[in-house]
Motif scaffolding. Sequence first.
Motif, mmCIF file in Angstrom:
data_model
loop_
_atom_site.group_PDB
_atom_site.id
_atom_site.type_symbol
_atom_site.label_atom_id
_atom_site.label_comp_id
_atom_site.label_asym_id
_atom_site.label_seq_id
_atom_site.Cartn_x
_atom_site.Cartn_y
_atom_site.Cartn_z
ATOM 1 N N HIS A 1 1.000 -1.157 -0.053
ATOM 2 C CA HIS A 1 -0.102 0.000 -0.113
ATOM 3 C C HIS A 1 0.957 1.183 0.157
ATOM 4 N N GLY A 2 0.791 2.245 -0.780
ATOM 5 C CA GLY A 2 1.243 3.657 -0.633
ATOM 6 C C GLY A 2 2.605 3.276 -1.321
ATOM 7 N N ALA A 3 2.765 2.547 -2.447
ATOM 8 C CA ALA A 3 4.181 2.286 -3.083
ATOM 9 C C ALA A 3 4.861 3.547 -3.207
ATOM 10 N N LEU A 4 4.187 4.579 -3.793
ATOM 11 C CA LEU A 4 4.835 5.925 -4.214
ATOM 12 C C LEU A 4 5.098 7.027 -3.281
ATOM 13 N N GLU A 5 4.498 6.724 -1.936
ATOM 14 C CA GLU A 5 4.556 7.882 -1.056
ATOM 15 C C GLU A 5 5.666 8.046 -0.317
ATOM 16 N N LYS A 6 6.658 9.084 -0.715
ATOM 17 C CA LYS A 6 7.865 9.327 -0.194
ATOM 18 C C LYS A 6 7.716 10.797 0.123
ATOM 19 N N LYS A 7 8.873 11.336 1.324
ATOM 20 C CA LYS A 7 8.818 12.511 1.542
ATOM 21 C C LYS A 7 9.191 13.480 0.526
ATOM 22 N N GLU A 8 10.016 12.974 -0.500
ATOM 23 C CA GLU A 8 10.173 14.140 -1.674
ATOM 24 C C GLU A 8 9.746 13.296 -3.079
ATOM 25 N N GLU A 9 9.001 14.099 -3.845
ATOM 26 C CA GLU A 9 8.625 13.530 -5.047
ATOM 27 C C GLU A 9 9.615 13.098 -5.762
ATOM 28 N N ASN B 1 9.387 0.220 -8.462
ATOM 29 C CA ASN B 1 9.673 -0.830 -7.439
ATOM 30 C C ASN B 1 8.722 -2.076 -8.292
ATOM 31 N N LEU B 2 9.362 -3.131 -8.660
ATOM 32 C CA LEU B 2 8.894 -4.252 -9.317
ATOM 33 C C LEU B 2 8.785 -5.614 -8.285
ATOM 34 N N ARG B 3 8.988 -5.388 -7.240
ATOM 35 C CA ARG B 3 9.243 -6.214 -6.082
ATOM 36 C C ARG B 3 7.928 -6.182 -5.101
ATOM 37 N N ALA B 4 7.292 -5.286 -5.115
ATOM 38 C CA ALA B 4 5.930 -5.074 -4.392
ATOM 39 C C ALA B 4 5.056 -4.162 -5.137
ATOM 40 N N LEU B 5 3.865 -4.279 -5.369
ATOM 41 C CA LEU B 5 2.958 -3.406 -6.320
ATOM 42 C C LEU B 5 1.815 -3.298 -5.791
ATOM 43 N N ASP B 6 0.945 -2.212 -6.101
ATOM 44 C CA ASP B 6 -0.358 -2.025 -5.558
ATOM 45 C C ASP B 6 -1.088 -1.841 -7.107
ATOM 46 N N CYS B 7 -2.402 -2.017 -6.961
ATOM 47 C CA CYS B 7 -3.170 -2.143 -8.038
ATOM 48 C C CYS B 7 -2.765 -1.388 -9.248
ATOM 49 N N TRP B 8 -2.436 0.015 -8.843
ATOM 50 C CA TRP B 8 -2.217 0.863 -10.110
ATOM 51 C C TRP B 8 -0.527 0.882 -10.592
ATOM 52 N N THR B 9 0.109 0.671 -9.699
ATOM 53 C CA THR B 9 1.759 0.434 -10.018
ATOM 54 C C THR B 9 1.736 -0.978 -11.246
ATOM 55 N N PHE B 10 0.794 -1.868 -10.324
ATOM 56 C CA PHE B 10 0.812 -3.115 -11.553
ATOM 57 C C PHE B 10 0.503 -2.725 -12.737
ATOM 58 N N VAL B 11 -0.458 -2.032 -13.082
ATOM 59 C CA VAL B 11 -0.987 -1.650 -14.386
ATOM 60 C C VAL B 11 0.078 -0.739 -15.142
ATOM 61 N N GLU B 12 0.258 0.247 -14.459
ATOM 62 C CA GLU B 12 1.345 1.255 -15.045
ATOM 63 C C GLU B 12 2.573 0.549 -15.472
ATOM 64 N N ASN B 13 3.217 -0.192 -14.498
ATOM 65 C CA ASN B 13 4.403 -0.791 -14.664
ATOM 66 C C ASN B 13 4.479 -1.836 -15.834
#
Length: 223
Positions: free
Chosen positions: A10-18, A23-35
């Motif tokens: 969950h929240g694969a892209l949430e970092k302090k700085e944009e 990350n292909l070793r853990a995915l959420d539903c969106w990053t799975f489609v996008e990657n």
Amino acid sequence: RSFLGVPYVHGALEKKEETLVINLRALDCWTFVENSMAIALAATADSEPAETFPQYVQQLRYWGGKIEGYGSRLHYFSSWLIQAQQLGYLKDITAALPGATPLRKSINFMSTHSNAYPALRDPEALRQIGQVEQRLSRHAWHYIPQHKVAAMEAEIRDGDIIAITSGKLGLDIAHEGFALRVNGRVHLLHASSLGKRVVVSAQPLAEYLISQKGQTGILVARL
């Protein structure tokens, strides 16, 4: 299919700085489609796929492909569909499918739940998100209501992107994945928060939708 079994995060892209997160070793539903889409695009490019893959991810993930803070990232999946269609990578075919119904909805979930998004403490980021929400609210969408999906599933092809519409006030899309036929029925290939990994839905898509609380229907986008 190569991602089957990859853990859900969950929240694969949430970092302090944009920054561009790959990350292909853990995915959420969106990053799975996008990657998956970025890998396919890179595989057909003239240059080295390993070099072009991150470029496609950035192009798909950010408005105009430019990383300019939190507000430059596409946070609503409907906005991702709009930009990918403008880039010529897919087409929202929902309106042409049997059972298609106009979908008018005010999109404002992030701005009305800003406390859940630490980055929206920044007034400029909140302003940018609000502008996006206004544009999405004006967009003319169609969807297939969940009770009409079984009757039209013959029109869905393997590899179509299935965006599941949300019943939550102010939210556009609840979940997304790819259509995959199993024994003649359309199932959903997706990163599942319940299954905690990338899976193929045990139920056909039509039955899966009815079993999931808060999911009202689908949009279909074809590559």
